[in-house]
Scaffold this motif. Structure first.
Motif, PDB file in Angstrom:
ATOM      1  N   CYS C   2       0.858  -1.172   0.000  1.00  0.00           N
ATOM      2  CA  CYS C   2       0.000   0.000   0.000  1.00  0.00           C
ATOM      3  C   CYS C   2       0.906   1.237   0.000  1.00  0.00           C
ATOM      4  N   ARG C   3       0.308   2.378  -0.023  1.00  0.00           N
ATOM      5  CA  ARG C   3       1.027   3.653   0.120  1.00  0.00           C
ATOM      6  C   ARG C   3       0.195   4.539   1.025  1.00  0.00           C
ATOM      7  N   TRP C   4       0.858   5.336   1.877  1.00  0.00           N
ATOM      8  CA  TRP C   4       0.106   6.297   2.671  1.00  0.00           C
ATOM      9  C   TRP C   4       0.861   7.611   2.811  1.00  0.00           C
ATOM     10  N   MET C   5       0.168   8.630   3.271  1.00  0.00           N
ATOM     11  CA  MET C   5       0.771   9.929   3.522  1.00  0.00           C
ATOM     12  C   MET C   5       0.058  10.565   4.709  1.00  0.00           C
ATOM     13  N   ALA C   6       0.762  11.471   5.379  1.00  0.00           N
ATOM     14  CA  ALA C   6       0.146  12.214   6.479  1.00  0.00           C
ATOM     15  C   ALA C   6       0.636  13.654   6.427  1.00  0.00           C
ATOM     16  N   TRP C   7      -0.262  14.548   6.724  1.00  0.00           N
ATOM     17  CA  TRP C   7       0.047  15.988   6.772  1.00  0.00           C
ATOM     18  C   TRP C   7      -0.234  16.514   8.170  1.00  0.00           C
ATOM     19  N   LEU C   8       0.735  17.272   8.718  1.00  0.00           N
ATOM     20  CA  LEU C   8       0.512  17.999   9.964  1.00  0.00           C
ATOM     21  C   LEU C   8       1.087  19.390   9.747  1.00  0.00           C
ATOM     22  N   THR C  97     -14.697  -1.796   5.001  1.00  0.00           N
ATOM     23  CA  THR C  97     -14.191  -2.106   6.341  1.00  0.00           C
ATOM     24  C   THR C  97     -12.760  -2.648   6.316  1.00  0.00           C
ATOM     25  N   ASN C  98     -12.225  -2.896   5.138  1.00  0.00           N
ATOM     26  CA  ASN C  98     -10.811  -3.275   5.025  1.00  0.00           C
ATOM     27  C   ASN C  98      -9.930  -2.113   4.582  1.00  0.00           C
ATOM     28  N   CYS C  99     -10.529  -0.949   4.360  1.00  0.00           N
ATOM     29  CA  CYS C  99      -9.749   0.227   3.962  1.00  0.00           C
ATOM     30  C   CYS C  99      -9.238   0.967   5.202  1.00  0.00           C
ATOM     31  N   HIS C 100      -8.067   1.508   5.108  1.00  0.00           N
ATOM     32  CA  HIS C 100      -7.478   2.342   6.140  1.00  0.00           C
ATOM     33  C   HIS C 100      -7.922   3.790   5.879  1.00  0.00           C
ATOM     34  N   PRO C 101      -7.867   4.701   6.807  1.00  0.00           N
ATOM     35  CA  PRO C 101      -7.442   4.486   8.181  1.00  0.00           C
ATOM     36  C   PRO C 101      -8.526   3.827   9.023  1.00  0.00           C
ATOM     37  N   PHE C 102      -8.073   3.133  10.069  1.00  0.00           N
ATOM     38  CA  PHE C 102      -8.973   2.628  11.100  1.00  0.00           C
ATOM     39  C   PHE C 102      -9.051   3.690  12.190  1.00  0.00           C
ATOM     40  N   LEU C 108      -6.528   7.661  14.726  1.00  0.00           N
ATOM     41  CA  LEU C 108      -6.496   7.095  13.373  1.00  0.00           C
ATOM     42  C   LEU C 108      -5.241   6.237  13.213  1.00  0.00           C
ATOM     43  N   PHE C 109      -5.333   5.223  12.348  1.00  0.00           N
ATOM     44  CA  PHE C 109      -4.228   4.287  12.165  1.00  0.00           C
ATOM     45  C   PHE C 109      -4.155   3.834  10.714  1.00  0.00           C
ATOM     46  N   VAL C 110      -2.971   3.918  10.112  1.00  0.00           N
ATOM     47  CA  VAL C 110      -2.740   3.379   8.761  1.00  0.00           C
ATOM     48  C   VAL C 110      -1.504   2.490   8.777  1.00  0.00           C
ATOM     49  N   HIS C 111      -1.406   1.627   7.777  1.00  0.00           N
ATOM     50  CA  HIS C 111      -0.344   0.622   7.741  1.00  0.00           C
ATOM     51  C   HIS C 111      -0.004   0.315   6.283  1.00  0.00           C
ATOM     52  N   ASN C 112       1.259   0.215   6.015  1.00  0.00           N
ATOM     53  CA  ASN C 112       1.748  -0.313   4.735  1.00  0.00           C
ATOM     54  C   ASN C 112       2.655  -1.489   5.079  1.00  0.00           C
ATOM     55  N   THR C 141      -8.781  -7.509   7.744  1.00  0.00           N
ATOM     56  CA  THR C 141      -7.365  -7.233   7.482  1.00  0.00           C
ATOM     57  C   THR C 141      -6.508  -7.489   8.712  1.00  0.00           C
ATOM     58  N   ASP C 142      -5.219  -7.732   8.439  1.00  0.00           N
ATOM     59  CA  ASP C 142      -4.247  -7.795   9.521  1.00  0.00           C
ATOM     60  C   ASP C 142      -4.151  -6.437  10.228  1.00  0.00           C
ATOM     61  N   THR C 143      -4.231  -5.357   9.446  1.00  0.00           N
ATOM     62  CA  THR C 143      -4.037  -4.023  10.032  1.00  0.00           C
ATOM     63  C   THR C 143      -5.058  -3.710  11.111  1.00  0.00           C
ATOM     64  N   GLU C 144      -6.308  -4.059  10.873  1.00  0.00           N
ATOM     65  CA  GLU C 144      -7.337  -3.747  11.866  1.00  0.00           C
ATOM     66  C   GLU C 144      -7.054  -4.494  13.175  1.00  0.00           C
ATOM     67  N   VAL C 145      -6.540  -5.718  13.047  1.00  0.00           N
ATOM     68  CA  VAL C 145      -6.190  -6.466  14.262  1.00  0.00           C
ATOM     69  C   VAL C 145      -4.979  -5.834  14.949  1.00  0.00           C
ATOM     70  N   VAL C 146      -3.992  -5.429  14.183  1.00  0.00           N
ATOM     71  CA  VAL C 146      -2.828  -4.743  14.766  1.00  0.00           C
ATOM     72  C   VAL C 146      -3.285  -3.514  15.540  1.00  0.00           C
ATOM     73  N   PHE C 147      -4.179  -2.750  14.953  1.00  0.00           N
ATOM     74  CA  PHE C 147      -4.673  -1.530  15.596  1.00  0.00           C
ATOM     75  C   PHE C 147      -5.364  -1.864  16.919  1.00  0.00           C
ATOM     76  N   HIS C 148      -6.194  -2.894  16.902  1.00  0.00           N
ATOM     77  CA  HIS C 148      -6.910  -3.234  18.132  1.00  0.00           C
ATOM     78  C   HIS C 148      -5.986  -3.848  19.179  1.00  0.00           C
ATOM     79  N   LEU C 149      -4.948  -4.545  18.746  1.00  0.00           N
ATOM     80  CA  LEU C 149      -3.930  -4.994  19.703  1.00  0.00           C
ATOM     81  C   LEU C 149      -3.231  -3.785  20.325  1.00  0.00           C
ATOM     82  N   ALA C 150      -2.885  -2.831  19.490  1.00  0.00           N
ATOM     83  CA  ALA C 150      -2.183  -1.656  20.005  1.00  0.00           C
ATOM     84  C   ALA C 150      -3.078  -0.882  20.974  1.00  0.00           C
TER      85      ALA C 150
END
Lengths: 292, 292, 292, 292
Positions: C2-8, C97-102, C108-112, C141-150
Motif C-alpha cells: 500500500c502507500r500512505w501519507m500524512a500531513w501535519l 471495512t478493510n480500507c485504512h485508516p482505522f 487514526l491508524f494506517v499501515h503499509n 485485514t491484519d491491520t485492523e487487528v494490529v490496531f486493536h492490539l495496540a
C-alpha cells in the motif's frame, strides 16, 4: 486503453480463459504489456451466449482482478462464445453503463481505442443515431455511440459493412469539426453464431489485435502442452494481446483488416475500408445536425 | 430482518422464481409483508448448484430490485437447487462478505433472524469456532459465525443435529453473559443434493417460514394456472413468506421444527431441539486456545 | 503493498496534497515506484481532523484515481492534520471495512506492509484483543487487528510503546506458530494533535518511509518554487514514497525507527524496539477466555 | 419518486438536518409518507457550499440509510446552504451520474417528479440543449436534461424564468409527440447565495413541497423545544415532505408556485407559468430535430 478477448469454439468454462490462462484478460487488467498503460482497472464486462434468450451480460465497476463475483461466474458458467473486456477510462465516468460489451438483442459489441475529442463530436454523432435507438444510449462512452451508429447503419445485416460506414461517418464528422486522426480501434462483434473483429486507425498504427493460429499448427509446435491438446479444430480466440509468449500460437491481425470467425474455426480476412456515410440512410438526420 | 427462498426440483431458470413470480423474493426486497420491515435493501445473495465444482455464489451490496447484473444472471442461469437471500442489515456493514449465502465446499447457508446482543457474544462464539475455520470468517455478521459454529459442530455430517448443538451453544453462552432470548431464526442449508430448513426462536414466535404443498394438491386447487401445471412432483420451495396469496399452495412450517427436502420432492418434518453444547466437542477447542 | 501519507501543519485543502502535487498519493495508486507493485487500486481511505467531533473518515472501494467523490471531498475540505491511504489487497476482500485508516475515538491508524501468514495467526491475535474491543473489529485485514492490539496495549497512552509491545506480541505468536519474518510495516498514527510513524521489519529492509525536510532547508534548496515558499515552519509530511524527485526535500526514516511530529513541525526520532508481550497484560485475557 | 431538502441559513453541521432530525431526509429514504412509494433507495446526493470553489457534490449509489461515508461527511461538514436528495429510480440505471444534485459552476439542481414517457422525448429535448453543453450530460435521467435545458434557456440569469421556458418547451415537445401530462415536478435550484424552488404539474396535483415557517412563529408555537430555540431568523428549509408533525412549523407551497429564499430568511412567492419556448433561442435546434 482497454483490452478484450473473444472465444468461439467448444463450450468452455469461462475461468479457463479468464483466470487459468497465462497472462489472460484478468491479468491484463493489472499488467497489460502492449497498451498505452499497464492498468485496465476501470471496470469489467463479460457477454456470453448459452442458457436463456440472447447473451447474458455481467458488467462491474470493480477492477477485474478484485471482483469476487467475476471469479464465481467464470467458474460456474460454460459457453461456446463469449467476449470479455477490461476498461481503462479516458475521461468518462466509471459506471456499469460505460462498461463493455454493449448489447442489443442477440448482438454484443466491444471496443479498444477511442474517438478523438469525442466531446466535440458527441452531439453530431448522437444525432445520426436512429431516432428509435436514441433513448437506448444509457452511458457516456464513445463506444456506446459507435455501437448505436453501427446498428443504425445496418450492423445486424452486415457488421463489417456497417462498421465501415460508421467509421466513415465519424471521420467525415471529425473532418467537419476540425478533429484530426479521429478513430483508433479494435472492434469485436458477435450475434451468437459468428464473431467479427476489426483492426483499424485513421492514421498510424492501430491497437494491437491477434487471432489464435490453427489448432493443428499450435499442437505441432507444442506437442507436450496438455492444454493445447484439449483444443479442437473449432476453437478460435481473438485477443487484444497474446495470452502467452509461445511462438506460433498467435498471428497478428494486420492493420486495416476485418476478420470473420465462423463456427468450425474458419477464419476469413478482408480489408477494412471506411465508407463515406451513404446518403440514403443518414442524410435527413445529418442535415438536421448540420442546420443546428 | 431478511427474507430467503430455496428451490429444489427440476432445473429452473432462476428468474422464473426471482422475477417472474408474483411477490417473489426480489419483490420482497422492497415490499415484504411478514417481516419487521418491508424493505430488505442491504444486499442480495444467490447460491446455485449447476455447472462447475460446488455452488456458485453471487453477492451484491446493491438492493436486489435495482441490480442489473442480478437480472442478467437470473435470466441466463438454470439450476435444480438454489438459495436466494435479501438482507436488511441490523448494525453490521453493508458489504459483500456480510451477504448470504455463506459457503464452505459444497455447503450453503442462509439465515433470517438474529443473535440478540451479538456484540456481547461475538468473542465467545468466535472462540468456539474450530481453529482451522477461524480465519475463514471474512465479514462481521452473526450468521457467518453461526455457520462456522455449525461447521465446527458437524454440519457436514448431520446438519440438523449440528444446528441444534449450535443453537444450544449460543443459548448457553447468552445465558452466561446475561443476554435474554438470544436466538430468532429461520435457517436454510444445502449440500447440493438435499435441502434443510429450521424455524426456531428461543422465546416467542419465530420468523415465518413456509414450504410449498404437494404438487398434486396445488394443481387440483388451481387447475387453470399454467404455471402450476408445469410443476413436477419433484419440485419444492421453502420461503420466508409466500410468493402469492393462493389458498392451499403454502404450508406453514411450525415453530420449533426442522424440515428436510429430498430429491423427488419428499418433505420430512422433525422437532428442532437445541442441545446444550456437549463437553466432548467444545472443551478441547477451548483448551487448545490455552495450549497455544 | 500500500502507500500512505500524512500531513501535519497549516490548514490545507486536501486536494493540494492529494491531486495537485507531482506524484502525490493518488498518482501512486496507479504508478507507485518504490513498492512491490505499481498499482494500489483496491480501495482508498482518508481520515481528517477539522469540523465536528473527532476525525472524519471517508473510505471507498473504488480505485483512488477514478473516485469522483474523492475529488469532490478533497477540493472542499480543509484540514491541519490528515492521513490518506491507497490499498493493494493481499488476499483479504476489497470492502470499506478493510480500507485504512482505522479509527477509535480521536485516533487514526494506517499501515503499509503485512503480517506474514496472517490466516495462521489471526485467531491467536484476535484472542489477545481486549474483550471490550473485540466486537469493534469489522473487517478482515491484519491491520485492523494490529490496531486493536495496540489499543489493547495502551496506544492511547503511549503509541510508540504500545506498537513496540504489539509487534513483540505478533513476533512471539508467529514464533510459536512457526511463521518466519512476520512483520513488515510502516505505521502511521494520530490523535489529532500529534503524528507518529514507525518503520520496521522483523528481518530485512522494511517498507520505505520518508519525512519532509525542514522548511528552511527546502526553501533554500528551491528558492524559485512558489509552492515551497507557501510552506510554513509548522508543516511536515510523512509519506511512503516521495512526491517528487527534488533533492533535499525528503529525508528517509531509517529502518527500526519511530518518529514523532509535534505541532510546530518538530520531528523527533527514536529507535523502535519490539517488546516481548508482558505477562501482566495478556495472560489474564487468555485466562478470561477460559473462564468465560 | 424522490425526496429532497434544502437549507439556507446559519452554518449548520449537515447531520443535524440529515440524521438528527425527526423524519429527516435519510429517514425518508426508507419511510417516505407522502410519495408514491415509501422507499427512496436508489442513490443519494448532497451538494453543499462552504470551503473551496463552488459547491461540493457527494453522490452515492448506496441507499442513504446504509451509506457509512454519508454519515461521516454529514458529521464533519458545516454549511450555510446545502441540498440533499434521495432517489427512487423510474427506469434509468442506479449510477452516480444519475444522482442529484446536478451541478454546473456555482449552480446546483434537484428534482422530484418525472417527464412522462421520457424515452419518447429524450432525443428532441437533448437536441434543444445548447451545443456547448451537450457533452456535459453524463447520465441518463430526465432531470439532467431538464437542468441542461434550463441552463440553455438562461438559468444562470433568471432561474424561475428559465424553468418556465424549460417546462414550456417540454410541454410543447410532448404535445407534438402525443405524450399527455408530461411534467410532474418539484425543482430546487441554488447559486450558493439564493435558493429557488418550484412546485408544478402539467395536470393534477404536483409533488408535495413545504417551506419552514417564520422562526418567530415556530418558536411561539413550541416554546419548550430547545432545537427550535437555536434557530435564527435567517434559517429556512424547503422540503419534499415535513420532517415532523408539529403544527405550524411547515407551510405548504401551493401548486403552480415558485418561491425564492433570500439570505436573511426572506421567502417570496410567485406564480409559476410555463412559457412556450422563445423562437430566438431554440428555433434552429428544434427545426433540426423536427426535420429528422
Amino acid at each position: 486503453m482497454c483490452r478484450w478477448m473473444a472465444w468461439l469454439g467448444q463450450p468452455a468454462r469461462i475461468d479457463e480463459l479468464l483466470f487459468k490462462t497465462e497472462h489472460g484478460i484478468v491479468d491484463q487488467s493489472l499488467h497489460a504489456r502492449m497498451g498505452a498503460e499497464p492498468t485496465n482497472g476501470d471496470g469489467f464486462g463479460l457477454g456470453w451466449y448459452g442458457t436463456g434468450e440472447g447473451p447474458g451480460v455481467y458488467r462491474s465497476v470493480a477492477p477485474a482482478w478484485a471482483d469476487a463475483n467475476l471469479r464465481e461466474l467464470a467458474a460456474h458458467i460454460e459457453s461456446p462464445l463469449f467476449l470479455a473486456h477490461v476498461r481503462a477510462a479516458i475521461g468518462s465516468p466509471v459506471q456499469q453503463t460505460n462498461c463493455h460489451p454493449f448489447r442489443r438483442g442477440r448482438w454484443l459489441f466491444v471496443h479498444n481505442g477511442y474517438i478523438a475529442d469525442f466531446h466535440l463530436l458527441r452531439r453530431d454523432l448522437m444525432l445520426a443515431v436512429d431516432r428509435e435507438l436514441f433513448a437506448n444510449v444509457q452511458g457516456s462512452t464513445d463506444t456506446e455511440v459507435v455501437f448505436h451508429l453501427a446498428l443504425t447503419l445496418g450492423l445486424e445485416d452486415d457488421p463489417i459493412a456497417a462498421l465501415e460506414q460508421t467509421v466513415g461517418l465519424i471521420e467525415a464528422t471529425a473532418h467537419r469539426r476540425g478533429v484530426a486522426d479521429p478513430v483508433q480501434a479494435s472492434f469485436g462483434v458477435s450475434d451468437g453464431t459468428t464473431l467479427w473483429a476489426v483492426r483499424y486507425a485513421t492514421t498510424g498504427r492501430p491497437r494491437s489485435l491477434f487471432a489464435s493460429a490453427d489448432v493443428d499448427a499450435v499442437r505441432c509446435l507444442h506437442p507436450d502442452n496438455p492444454r493445447f491438446q484439449r483444443l479442437s479444430p473449432d476453437d478460435r480466440l481473438i485477443v487484444s494481446e497474446p495470452f502467452s509468449d509461445l511462438p506460433g500460437v498467435w498471428q497478428e491481425i494486420p492493420a486495416g483488416t476485418a476478420v470473420t470467425v465462423h463456427r468450425g474455426g474458419v477464419l476469413e480476412h478482408q480489408p477494412f475500408r471506411p465508407q463515406p456515410a451513404g446518403s440514403a440512410v443518414t442524410a435527413p438526420d445529418l442535415t438536421g445536425a448540420l442546420d443546428a
